[in-house]
Scaffold this active site. Structure first.
Site, short mmCIF file in Angstrom:
data_model
loop_
_atom_site.label_atom_id
_atom_site.label_comp_id
_atom_site.label_asym_id
_atom_site.label_seq_id
_atom_site.Cartn_x
_atom_site.Cartn_y
_atom_site.Cartn_z
N ARG A 12 12.67 -11.46 3.89
CA ARG A 12 13.44 -10.70 3.13
C ARG A 12 13.94 -9.65 4.05
O ARG A 12 13.85 -9.94 5.27
CB ARG A 12 12.85 -9.85 1.80
CG ARG A 12 11.44 -9.00 2.22
CD ARG A 12 10.76 -8.74 1.08
NE ARG A 12 9.60 -8.25 1.52
CZ ARG A 12 8.93 -6.92 1.64
NH1 ARG A 12 10.11 -6.20 1.44
NH2 ARG A 12 7.81 -6.60 1.98
N VAL A 53 2.68 -18.14 5.88
CA VAL A 53 2.21 -17.02 5.49
C VAL A 53 1.13 -16.74 6.54
O VAL A 53 0.18 -17.49 6.85
CB VAL A 53 1.76 -16.83 4.09
CG1 VAL A 53 0.99 -15.65 3.90
CG2 VAL A 53 2.84 -17.13 3.07
N ASN A 78 10.40 -9.68 14.24
CA ASN A 78 10.82 -8.70 13.37
C ASN A 78 9.91 -7.99 12.29
O ASN A 78 10.27 -6.77 11.75
CB ASN A 78 12.04 -9.43 12.67
CG ASN A 78 12.37 -8.61 11.29
OD1 ASN A 78 13.21 -8.01 11.28
ND2 ASN A 78 11.79 -9.12 10.11
N SER A 130 13.67 0.15 16.59
CA SER A 130 14.36 1.03 15.51
C SER A 130 15.10 2.07 16.49
O SER A 130 14.62 2.57 17.51
CB SER A 130 13.43 1.44 14.66
OG SER A 130 13.99 2.47 13.90
N TYR A 143 5.34 5.56 13.03
CA TYR A 143 6.32 4.62 13.26
C TYR A 143 7.10 4.74 14.33
O TYR A 143 7.37 3.66 15.24
CB TYR A 143 7.31 4.59 12.04
CG TYR A 143 8.39 3.64 11.86
CD1 TYR A 143 7.94 2.15 11.42
CD2 TYR A 143 9.52 3.96 12.06
CE1 TYR A 143 9.03 1.19 11.45
CE2 TYR A 143 10.81 2.91 11.97
CZ TYR A 143 10.32 1.80 11.64
OH TYR A 143 11.28 0.64 11.62
N ALA A 145 6.54 6.08 17.26
CA ALA A 145 5.82 5.76 18.49
C ALA A 145 5.49 4.27 18.60
O ALA A 145 5.72 3.70 19.64
CB ALA A 145 4.52 6.48 18.25
P1 NAP Z 1 11.52 -5.10 4.74
O1 NAP Z 1 12.74 -5.36 3.97
O2 NAP Z 1 10.35 -4.35 4.44
O3 NAP Z 1 10.74 -6.47 5.03
C1 NAP Z 1 9.73 -6.65 6.10
C2 NAP Z 1 9.03 -7.94 6.28
O4 NAP Z 1 8.06 -7.82 7.30
C3 NAP Z 1 8.86 -8.87 5.33
O5 NAP Z 1 9.39 -10.22 5.47
C4 NAP Z 1 7.46 -8.77 5.38
O6 NAP Z 1 6.74 -9.68 4.62
C5 NAP Z 1 7.02 -8.59 6.68
N1 NAP Z 1 5.93 -8.31 7.14
C6 NAP Z 1 5.23 -6.96 7.01
N2 NAP Z 1 4.14 -6.81 7.57
C7 NAP Z 1 3.60 -8.12 8.02
C8 NAP Z 1 2.45 -8.78 8.63
N3 NAP Z 1 1.48 -8.07 8.58
N4 NAP Z 1 2.72 -9.89 8.90
C9 NAP Z 1 3.81 -10.60 8.51
N5 NAP Z 1 4.84 -10.19 8.22
C10 NAP Z 1 4.88 -8.86 7.77
O7 NAP Z 1 11.94 -4.73 6.13
P2 NAP Z 1 13.23 -4.66 6.88
O8 NAP Z 1 14.04 -3.33 6.71
O9 NAP Z 1 13.96 -5.69 6.63
O10 NAP Z 1 12.83 -4.47 8.46
C11 NAP Z 1 12.56 -5.50 9.37
C12 NAP Z 1 12.33 -4.94 10.81
O11 NAP Z 1 13.20 -4.42 11.18
C13 NAP Z 1 10.90 -4.15 10.75
O12 NAP Z 1 10.28 -4.32 11.77
C14 NAP Z 1 11.63 -2.78 10.79
O13 NAP Z 1 10.67 -1.75 11.35
C15 NAP Z 1 12.63 -2.69 11.24
N6 NAP Z 1 13.69 -1.97 11.15
C16 NAP Z 1 14.20 -1.70 9.93
C17 NAP Z 1 15.21 -0.83 9.71
C18 NAP Z 1 15.85 -0.55 8.25
O14 NAP Z 1 16.62 0.48 8.05
N7 NAP Z 1 15.72 -1.52 7.34
C19 NAP Z 1 15.49 -0.01 10.60
C20 NAP Z 1 15.18 -0.02 12.05
C21 NAP Z 1 14.36 -0.93 12.26
P3 NAP Z 1 6.31 -9.72 2.89
O15 NAP Z 1 7.80 -10.23 2.28
O16 NAP Z 1 5.40 -10.77 2.82
O17 NAP Z 1 5.71 -8.62 2.74
#
Ligand code: NAP
Length: 235
Positions: A12, A53, A78, A130, A143, A145
């Site tokens: 997602r 998975v 990611n 990020s 987060y 750090a």
């Molecule tokens: P998200 O919608 O919460 O999706 C997180 C994804 O990571 C999901 O596919 C989840 O799998 C997977 N995941 C979480 N823990 C995991 C683990 N231990 N092993 C394997 N997969 C794992 O997050 P997002 O917003 O798309 O963020 C993606 C990345 O971008 C992250 O690293 C986040 O820190 C970074 N980021 C996001 C933002 C933002 O504003 N959204 C900004 C800066 C950086 P499941 O579906 O199975 O839970």
């Protein structure tokens, strides 16, 4: 030859958009997730790839995923989690959980992916950091750090792997419209929008476009960089 890619956390949000963007340029893309196997399988089916998975913080699970998946040429690290807590409420287990997924997860996947890239003398690694890893966020010390650690990781690894024809870059998204931010009140989102030059929050596709560029031949002279995809968030 068709390039093989893995996007961790591809079920997602930003990861799913990255998987679609890499598939759209002809790559054979595997999609990883932690728990939402059905969602990962849907994304994989849509793009003709495979879903796995595996908790990226668990080296044994990551090794097993690579054993089943085979070697890859492009790795998008990611998968990640966020946590909003006062520093004084951040317990040791919170700290370890953030670091085990956000930092160890990147180490584990790179450790498994890199030997093939070195043998092949070609590879692309894109690590999702990020904006908070660059400028820090109040109530997100753990987060921030963990995401700052990824910038140092990228810089160092790019130097070590450059002679092997592998580029390593970071993308540092600003505020992106995904599940991760669904906990933020509308008022906070409006304030965050107003803090960007472009007056909006980003889409997962905004980030995926940057990732697809860094994974392409067009980015072959770019390594060790952190590219902000943040709509001009004040730094
Ligand atoms: P998200 O919608 O919460 O999706 C997180 C994804 O990571 C999901 O596919 C989840 O799998 C997977 N995941 C979480 N823990 C995991 C683990 N231990 N092993 C394997 N997969 C794992 O997050 P997002 O917003 O798309 O963020 C993606 C990345 O971008 C992250 O690293 C986040 O820190 C970074 N980021 C996001 C933002 C933002 O504003 N959204 C900004 C800066 C950086 P499941 O579906 O199975 O839970």
């Amino acid at each position: 030859m068709t390039k093989r890619a893995l996007v961790t956390g591809g079920s997602r949000g930003i990861g799913a958009a990255c998987a679609r963007a890499l598939a759209a340029v002809g790559m054979d893309v595997s999609v990883n997730c932690a728990a939402n196997g059905e969602k990962a399988a849907q994304v994989a089916q849509e793009i003709g790839g495979q879903a796995f998975v595996a908790d990226v913080s668990d080296m044994t699970a990551v090794q097993e995923m690579f054993r089943r998946m085979g070697d890859i040429d492009v790795l998008v690290c990611n998968a990640g989690i966020a946590m909003q807590k006062l520093f004084t409420d951040t317990e040791p287990e919170d700290w370890r959980r953030i670091f085990s997924i956000n930092v160890d997860g990147v180490y584990n996947t790179c450790f498994c992916a890199v030997p093939h890239m070195i043998r092949n003398h070609w590879g692309r690694i894109i690590v999702i950091s990020s904006i908070w890893g660059r400028i820090g966020a109040s109530c997100e010390v753990a987060y921030s750090a963990s995401k700052a650690a990824l910038i140092g990781f990228t810089q160092a690894l790019s130097k070590e792997l450059g002679p092997s024809g592998i580029t390593v870059n970071c993308v540092a998204p600003g505020v992106i419209d995904t599940d991760m931010n669904s906990v933020l009140p509308d008022e906070t989102l409006e304030e965050l929008k107003a803090s960007t030059a472009l007056m909006r929050i980003g889409t997962p596709e905004d980030v995926a476009n940057a990732v697809a560029f860094l994974a392409s031949e067009r980015a072959s002279f770019i390594t060790g960089q952190t590219l902000g995809v943040d709509g001009g968030f004040p730094c």
